[in-house]
Design an enzyme around this catalytic site. Structure first.
Site, short mmCIF file in Angstrom:
data_model
loop_
_atom_site.label_atom_id
_atom_site.label_comp_id
_atom_site.label_asym_id
_atom_site.label_seq_id
_atom_site.Cartn_x
_atom_site.Cartn_y
_atom_site.Cartn_z
N GLY B 16 81.43 10.86 8.92
CA GLY B 16 81.16 9.43 9.24
C GLY B 16 82.44 8.72 9.69
O GLY B 16 82.84 7.82 9.57
N ALA B 17 83.06 9.35 10.77
CA ALA B 17 84.22 8.99 11.44
C ALA B 17 84.27 8.01 12.51
O ALA B 17 85.07 7.54 13.03
CB ALA B 17 85.26 10.14 11.70
N SER B 18 83.05 7.67 12.89
CA SER B 18 82.80 6.93 14.06
C SER B 18 82.78 5.44 13.82
O SER B 18 82.80 4.71 14.48
CB SER B 18 81.34 7.16 14.58
OG SER B 18 80.43 7.04 13.59
N TYR B 153 70.93 2.01 -3.07
CA TYR B 153 72.30 2.19 -2.92
C TYR B 153 73.03 2.88 -4.14
O TYR B 153 73.95 3.72 -4.12
CB TYR B 153 73.02 1.30 -2.31
CG TYR B 153 74.38 1.30 -1.60
CD1 TYR B 153 74.89 2.20 -0.75
CD2 TYR B 153 75.74 0.91 -2.44
CE1 TYR B 153 76.04 2.39 -0.09
CE2 TYR B 153 76.86 1.17 -1.91
CZ TYR B 153 76.93 2.01 -0.83
OH TYR B 153 78.46 2.15 -0.47
N SER B 156 72.13 6.28 -5.21
CA SER B 156 72.81 7.32 -4.41
C SER B 156 74.21 7.51 -4.92
O SER B 156 75.03 8.61 -4.78
CB SER B 156 72.56 6.92 -2.92
OG SER B 156 73.67 6.02 -2.56
N LYS B 157 74.89 6.49 -5.04
CA LYS B 157 76.52 6.61 -5.40
C LYS B 157 76.51 7.16 -6.83
O LYS B 157 77.79 7.63 -7.28
CB LYS B 157 77.12 5.03 -5.08
CG LYS B 157 77.37 4.67 -3.57
CD LYS B 157 78.01 5.91 -2.94
CE LYS B 157 78.16 5.64 -1.40
NZ LYS B 157 78.61 6.32 -0.51
N ILE B 186 84.25 -3.44 1.19
CA ILE B 186 85.41 -3.38 2.32
C ILE B 186 84.99 -4.04 3.36
O ILE B 186 83.61 -3.96 3.83
CB ILE B 186 85.52 -1.63 2.77
CG1 ILE B 186 86.07 -0.95 1.19
CG2 ILE B 186 86.68 -1.54 3.60
CD1 ILE B 186 87.09 -1.35 0.57
#
Lengths: 76, 248
Positions: B16-18, B153, B156-157, B186
């Protein structure tokens, strides 16, 4: 996409507001029951029923149910 | 200079670095001396991250972790690594009555099944060195609290947090540590053109005792700590980074 059916789908998202109180001319964000969760429910309804993506800003920028119907119709 | 937080000599994979948090983790890790391998779906944005990395010897592999074959190809192309940061994730806002099984599957696939399978393959083929560190990017959502229309969400977390505990125990004999960081909101583009308006985000921001959302770098620093030899006795833990949000 029938206007009458849209109105029913729209009114169905409300729990405490009588559907007869909601017409195409209703300024829907002025309804007592209006909340951020209702906003999200209407967005989800448009996606599920009509395959139309609506954003929070679209809700912000429309006033009556009819305005909102027109927006969804134009995206279809 | 004495620095137990250095990542010098370590090879770190960041998924997920993009964009967003993943991009910040990749960049900050490179500044701490790591050789970073970045992966993500979007080649153009991934390259942008790549050019922002400091130092030499970094790698880039384009992969869509929602696809099983891409996970397998990524795993095959990777060298042996010292750190794995599972950051790729997405969110879907839907009131519970619209939270269909398909929506759950779409989010669980990327947020839970993809990092689980990638991690499993890396462990099984010994491509994660003994003494390595694995970090999952979880959330406050689903672990400490939730938000309106966030059941998908949060689930999933919550699953990720459970996974961290179980895997930490199983990998302890190999000296591989497994932890999560659990950020509050964030500042990223995750909610751009979404069901949430800027005004709603601004109101939400006021609920944070420290008065603002977090910055991607502030998550990256916590991840660097868990990747470094400063954290060699920490496993199975969840590091909360939320500007005090869950105090109230």
């Amino acid at each position: 996409m029938q206007k009458e059916v849209f109105l029913v789908n729209f009114a169905n998202q409300f729990d405490d507001t009588d559907p007869s109180e909601i017409t195409l001319q209703t300024v829907y964000k002025d309804l007592d029951e209006w909340s951020s969760l209702l906003s999200l429910s209407i967005i989800a309804m448009c996606d599920e029923e009509y395959g139309v993506k609506v954003t929070g800003d679209d809700i912000k920028n429309t006033t009556t149910v009819d305005d909102f119907y027109t927006l969804v119709l134009n995206r279809k | 200079m004495h620095n137990p937080f250095t990542l010098g000599g370590k090879t770190i994979l960041v998924t997920g670095a993009s964009s967003g948090i993943g991009r910040a983790i990749a960049i900050e890790s490179s500044k701490m001396g790591a050789n970073v391998i970045i992966t993500g779906r979007n080649e153009e944005r991934l390259k942008k991250t790549y050019y922002l990395l400091k130092g030499r010897g970094h790698g880039l592999i384009v992969a869509d972790l929602s696809l099983k074959e891409d996970i397998e190809r990524l795993h095959k192309e990777l060298p042996v690594i010292d750190g794995l940061v599972n950051c790729a994730g997405l969110t879907k806002v839907a009131p519970f009555s619209f939270a269909t099984r398909d929506s759950f599957e779409e989010v669980m696939n990327v947020n839970f099944f993809a990092p689980t399978e990638l991690t499993r393959l890396m462990v099984k083929t010994k491509k994660i060195r003994k003494g390595a560190s694995i970090v999952f990017i979880s959330s406050v959502s689903g672990v400490y609290c939730s938000a309106v229309a966030s059941a998908i969400y949060s689930s999933s977390k919550g699953a990720v947090n459970g996974l961290v505990k179980g895997v930490a125990l199983d990998l302890a004999p190999k000296g591989i540590r497994v932890n999560s960081v659990n950020p509050g909101m964030i500042d990223t583009d995750i909610f751009i053109k979404s069901a949430i308006t800027d005004e709603q985000l601004k109101t939400d921001m006021l609920r944070y005792p420290l008065g603002r959302y977090g910055k991607p770098e502030e998550v990256a620093y916590a991840v660097i700590y868990l990747l470094s030899d400063a954290a060699t006795w920490i496993t199975g833990s969840n590091l909360l980074i939320d500007g005090g949000y869950t105090l109230l």
